[in-house]
Design an enzyme around this catalytic site. Structure first.
Site, PDB file in Angstrom:
ATOM      1  CG  ASP A 112      -0.387  -8.501  -2.798  1.00 35.35           C
ATOM      2  OD1 ASP A 112      -0.923  -7.568  -3.423  1.00 35.35           O
ATOM      3  OD2 ASP A 112       0.716  -8.383  -2.223  1.00 35.35           O
TER       4      ASP A 112
ATOM      5  CE1 TYR B  69       7.106  -5.569  -2.893  1.00 33.63           C
ATOM      6  CE2 TYR B  69       6.421  -6.092  -0.660  1.00 33.63           C
ATOM      7  CZ  TYR B  69       6.992  -5.215  -1.569  1.00 33.63           C
ATOM      8  OH  TYR B  69       7.445  -4.003  -1.135  1.00 33.63           O
TER       9      TYR B  69
ATOM     10  CE  LYS C 215       4.030  -0.522  -4.038  1.00 33.55           C
ATOM     11  NZ  LYS C 215       4.118  -1.951  -3.770  1.00 33.55           N
TER      12      LYS C 215
ATOM     13  NE  ARG D 100      -4.721   3.242  19.057  1.00 35.14           N
ATOM     14  CZ  ARG D 100      -5.492   2.956  20.124  1.00 35.14           C
ATOM     15  NH1 ARG D 100      -6.451   2.055  20.043  1.00 35.14           N
ATOM     16  NH2 ARG D 100      -5.301   3.592  21.261  1.00 35.14           N
TER      17      ARG D 100
END
Ligand SMILES: *Cc1c(COP(=O)(O)O)cnc(C)c1O
Length: 382
Positions: A176, A103, A201, A50
């Protein structure tokens, strides 16, 4: 002497051949914990996955190099990256400016989650630097959150101008950069403080993995984020990190072809009688064309357009394509078509961020451009 070029970094940054075996690609370290040589005696700096994992480290070093940041952190999704960033830099009572066509998922995070933690938000047209300055003067903001090109309206924000306004107002500028990818645009070099990606993406590029990243200029902020991410835990798993790194190796060639095909598609749509408007920053008629030409290396693979008639006409076009697959998401090698008002942006319906019903969004892939044009032409003919 300038450093290695983008294409070289995409293939080599963070990815030296494995010192033990010579493997030319970073192995998938599918492991949770690491043997210690005596209590606290870490062999390679790793103690629990982690906190850090070597495959994820390779991805993070590569992303930091591609965006020109001091540090990158990879997350389980783009939304996990956004959430961790915002809960690290914001406190209850803080205010954030977001784009008025942000978005849909980002809008939902602010509207449904962060408001419950007393972080308020205000939609602003980010392509109007004057409006941003005025909003900052009226009420101080901790963060200004922008996308460029925006999703799904493809408007362009002048990042250098906005960075200046944010510096003067003491706000953190977060970009972004999902739509452009680091190949086409590097916001940190234009003065932004933080870059966020949905690596799902273009970075991943093959519609086979979900992931996110935050890249920062300031090492101290990088440390704070690493602490938060370890404390909250939304890390990218080793296989996801490996797939994303594999995708990144071809980012430059893919983006060139995406941009080339999208330019052809936009050109044909612009003169089509069934289309009333084409939103593509590569078209000289686009209001953000000059700014895009200044701050981007190419105009990207996303094209939106408005269909003559009503919402039903736009929905019908989405149902008639054969090569463009009807689906959400974007940035993969295959072409996708979608109806934002009923699909990706349905969560913004009835809000100031609602999108027009006659709008269709394309993620133009890297198939044969001729085939793509033929498919769109038959779908528009009805
Ligand atoms: C997809 C997307 C996100 C969210 O990323 P996930 O990986 O789906 O969580 C954020 N911003 C933009 C611009 C996106 O397209």
């Amino acid at each position: 002497m300038s450093g290695p070029g983008f294409e070289t970094l995409a293939i080599h940054a963070g990815q030296e051949p494995d010192p033990r075996t010579g493997a030319v690609v970073p192995p998938i370290y599918q492991v949770s914990t690491y043997a210690q040589d005596g209590v606290g005696g870490l062999r390679g700096g790793y103690e629990y996955s982690r906190t850090a994992n070597p495959t994820r480290t390779a991805l993070e070093e590569c992303l930091a190099a591609l965006e020109g940041g001091t540090r990158a952190l990879a997350f389980a999704s783009g939304m996990a990256a956004e959430d961790c960033l915002l809960r690290t830099v914001c406190q209850p009572g803080d205010h954030v400016l977001i784009g008025h066509d942000a978005y849909g998922g980002t809008y939902r995070l602010f509207d449904k989650i962060l408001t419950r933690w007393q972080v308020s938000y205000q939609p602003v047209p980010m392509s109007d630097a004057g409006a941003v300055r005025q909003a900052l003067a009226e009420r101080p903001a901790r963060v200004v959150w922008v996308e460029t090109p925006t999703n799904p309206l493809l408007s362009i924000v002048d990042l250098a101008a906005l960075a200046q306004a944010c510096r003067e107002a003491g706000a953190l500028l977060v970009v972004d950069n999902t739509f452009a990818s680091p190949y086409l645009q590097n916001p940190l070099a234009l003065g932004a403080d933080v870059v966020v990606h949905s690596t799902t993406k273009y970075l991943g590029g093959h519609s086979d993995v979900v992931g996110g990243a935050v890249v920062v200029a300031d090492p101290a902020l990088g440390e704070r984020l690493a602490f938060s991410r370890n404390a909250t835990g939304a890390v990218a798993g080793p296989f996801d990190a490996w797939l994303t790194l594999r995708g990144i190796k071809t980012l430059a060639v893919r983006m060139d072809r995406h941009s080339q095909n999208a330019a052809r598609v936009a050109g044909v749509l612009a003169t089509h009688p069934a289309v009333t408007a084409v939103l593509y920053p590569g078209l000289p008629s686009h209001p953000g064309h000059e700014v895009a030409a200044k701050q981007m290396r190419g105009f990207g693979g996303m094209v939106s357009f408005r269909v003559r008639g009503d919402e039903e006409a736009a929905v019908a076009v989405c149902g008639r394509t054969r090569l463009f697959t009807l689906g959400e998401s974007l940035g993969g090698v295959e072409s996708l078509i979608e109806h934002p008002a009923r699909m990706t942006h349905a969560s913004a319906a009835g809000s100031p961020l609602a999108v027009p019903g006659d709008l269709v969004r394309l993620s133009v892939g890297i198939e044969s451009g001729d085939d793509l044009l033929e498919d769109l032409t038959q779908a528009l003919a009805g």
